[in-house]
Design a protein around this motif. Structure first.
Motif, PDB file in Angstrom:
ATOM      1  N   THR A 138       0.764  -1.236   0.035  1.00 43.81           N
ATOM      2  CA  THR A 138      -0.065  -0.133  -0.109  1.00 43.81           C
ATOM      3  C   THR A 138       0.966   1.138   0.148  1.00 43.81           C
ATOM      4  O   THR A 138       0.700   2.289  -0.877  1.00 43.81           O
TER       5      THR A 138
ATOM      6  N   LYS B 274      -4.926  -2.723  12.554  1.00 44.19           N
ATOM      7  CA  LYS B 274      -4.717  -1.592  12.201  1.00 44.19           C
ATOM      8  C   LYS B 274      -3.372  -1.020  13.028  1.00 44.19           C
ATOM      9  O   LYS B 274      -3.213  -1.342  14.058  1.00 44.19           O
TER      10      LYS B 274
ATOM     11  N   ASP C 180      -4.470   8.041   0.860  1.00 43.51           N
ATOM     12  CA  ASP C 180      -5.856   7.555   1.342  1.00 43.51           C
ATOM     13  C   ASP C 180      -6.020   6.091   1.778  1.00 43.51           C
ATOM     14  O   ASP C 180      -6.546   5.677   2.746  1.00 43.51           O
ATOM     15  N   ARG C 181      -5.201   5.399   0.658  1.00 41.36           N
ATOM     16  CA  ARG C 181      -5.298   3.998   1.143  1.00 41.36           C
ATOM     17  C   ARG C 181      -4.614   3.563   2.094  1.00 41.36           C
ATOM     18  O   ARG C 181      -4.956   2.490   2.891  1.00 41.36           O
TER      19      ARG C 181
ATOM     20  N   ALA D 146      -6.077   4.120   5.753  1.00 46.22           N
ATOM     21  CA  ALA D 146      -6.859   3.043   6.149  1.00 46.22           C
ATOM     22  C   ALA D 146      -6.458   2.094   6.848  1.00 46.22           C
ATOM     23  O   ALA D 146      -7.287   1.425   7.774  1.00 46.22           O
TER      24      ALA D 146
ATOM     25  N   ALA E 141      -5.743   9.487  12.002  1.00 45.77           N
ATOM     26  CA  ALA E 141      -5.651   9.370  10.630  1.00 45.77           C
ATOM     27  C   ALA E 141      -5.663  10.260   9.530  1.00 45.77           C
ATOM     28  O   ALA E 141      -4.757  10.290   8.626  1.00 45.77           O
ATOM     29  N   LYS E 142      -6.530  11.446   9.588  1.00 45.07           N
ATOM     30  CA  LYS E 142      -6.673  12.571   8.898  1.00 45.07           C
ATOM     31  C   LYS E 142      -5.099  13.278   8.585  1.00 45.07           C
ATOM     32  O   LYS E 142      -4.741  13.549   7.761  1.00 45.07           O
TER      33      LYS E 142
ATOM     34  N   TYR F  95      -4.664   2.610   9.366  1.00 46.79           N
ATOM     35  CA  TYR F  95      -4.430   3.210  10.597  1.00 46.79           C
ATOM     36  C   TYR F  95      -5.382   3.353  11.458  1.00 46.79           C
ATOM     37  O   TYR F  95      -6.617   3.653  10.825  1.00 46.79           O
ATOM     38  N   THR F  96      -5.619   3.494  13.018  1.00 46.45           N
ATOM     39  CA  THR F  96      -6.862   3.631  13.448  1.00 46.45           C
ATOM     40  C   THR F  96      -6.936   5.191  13.441  1.00 46.45           C
ATOM     41  O   THR F  96      -6.006   5.937  13.127  1.00 46.45           O
ATOM     42  N   ASP F  97      -8.562   5.477  13.999  1.00 42.76           N
ATOM     43  CA  ASP F  97      -8.735   6.943  13.641  1.00 42.76           C
ATOM     44  C   ASP F  97      -7.678   7.908  14.677  1.00 42.76           C
ATOM     45  O   ASP F  97      -7.539   9.015  14.347  1.00 42.76           O
TER      46      ASP F  97
END
Length: 189
Positions: free
Chosen positions: A84, A178, A91-92, A95, A115-116, A97-99
């Protein structure tokens, strides 16, 4: 400065260990023994007798380096992370990772939280190849993975490689691993 950083990292790891175990009675004892064995815990603020003495405590057999039962899962996840990463699609990658994940990346001094925010870190053209790694179970559905990888990229027409080391704390959520914590740094020369 080095002692201050080492103390901060030790305190951070100790707090991470305690947070992971807060709601898990048996895992709490296992993690306390692991922390004490690693020299990270002095049981500050812990009620007397809350944990058995390290000399009398026998950790659960799951708490071994490279637990054979989890190796295929961990190997599969690391392969997924590598593939990945190499797609250069933040963005992939995010995904995985935890929030509420945290990242200390190789090429930035900033601690990325969530994550953002982590998604803003992954913007380069480097590729990565996993190398040697080891894992240990910290608690039910929580594993620590420590290892090395090599980043490669073209720079001024030349292939440049950067050996680095990493630490992942993984948590299984909804049946999938994650990343809760990711630390990466260049391998010292």
């Amino acid at each position: 400065m080095v002692d201050n950083v080492r103390d901060t990292v030790s305190l951070y790891l100790l707090r991470l260990t305690w947070l992971l175990a807060l709601s898990m009675d048996k895992e709490k004892r296992d993690l306390a023994a692991l922390s004490q064995a690693a020299g990270l815990a002095d049981n500050s603020g812990v009620a007397e007798g809350a944990f058995p003495a390290p000399s009398t405590y026998q950790p659960d057999s799951r708490f071994v380096v490279n637990n054979e039962a989890l190796l295929p899962d961990i190997r599969e996840f690391l392969g997924l992370w590598e593939r990945t990463f190499n797609t250069h699609a933040p963005d992939r990658l995010v995904a995985l990772y935890t929030d509420d994940a945290m990242l200390h990346g190789t090429s930035s001094a900033k601690l990325y939280i969530g994550a953002k925010e982590i998604g803003t870190y992954f913007h380069g053209s480097a590729t990565v190849k996993m190398d040697v790694w080891h894992s240990v179970v910290l608690a039910h559905n929580v594993s620590l993975v420590v290892g090395s990888y090599v980043f490669s990229q073209l720079w001024k027409g030349h292939q440049v490689t950067t050996p680095a080391r990493f630490t992942f704390v993984l948590r299984r959520q909804d049946g999938e691993w994650k990343i809760v914590h990711h630390h990466s740094s260049a391998t010292p020369a």
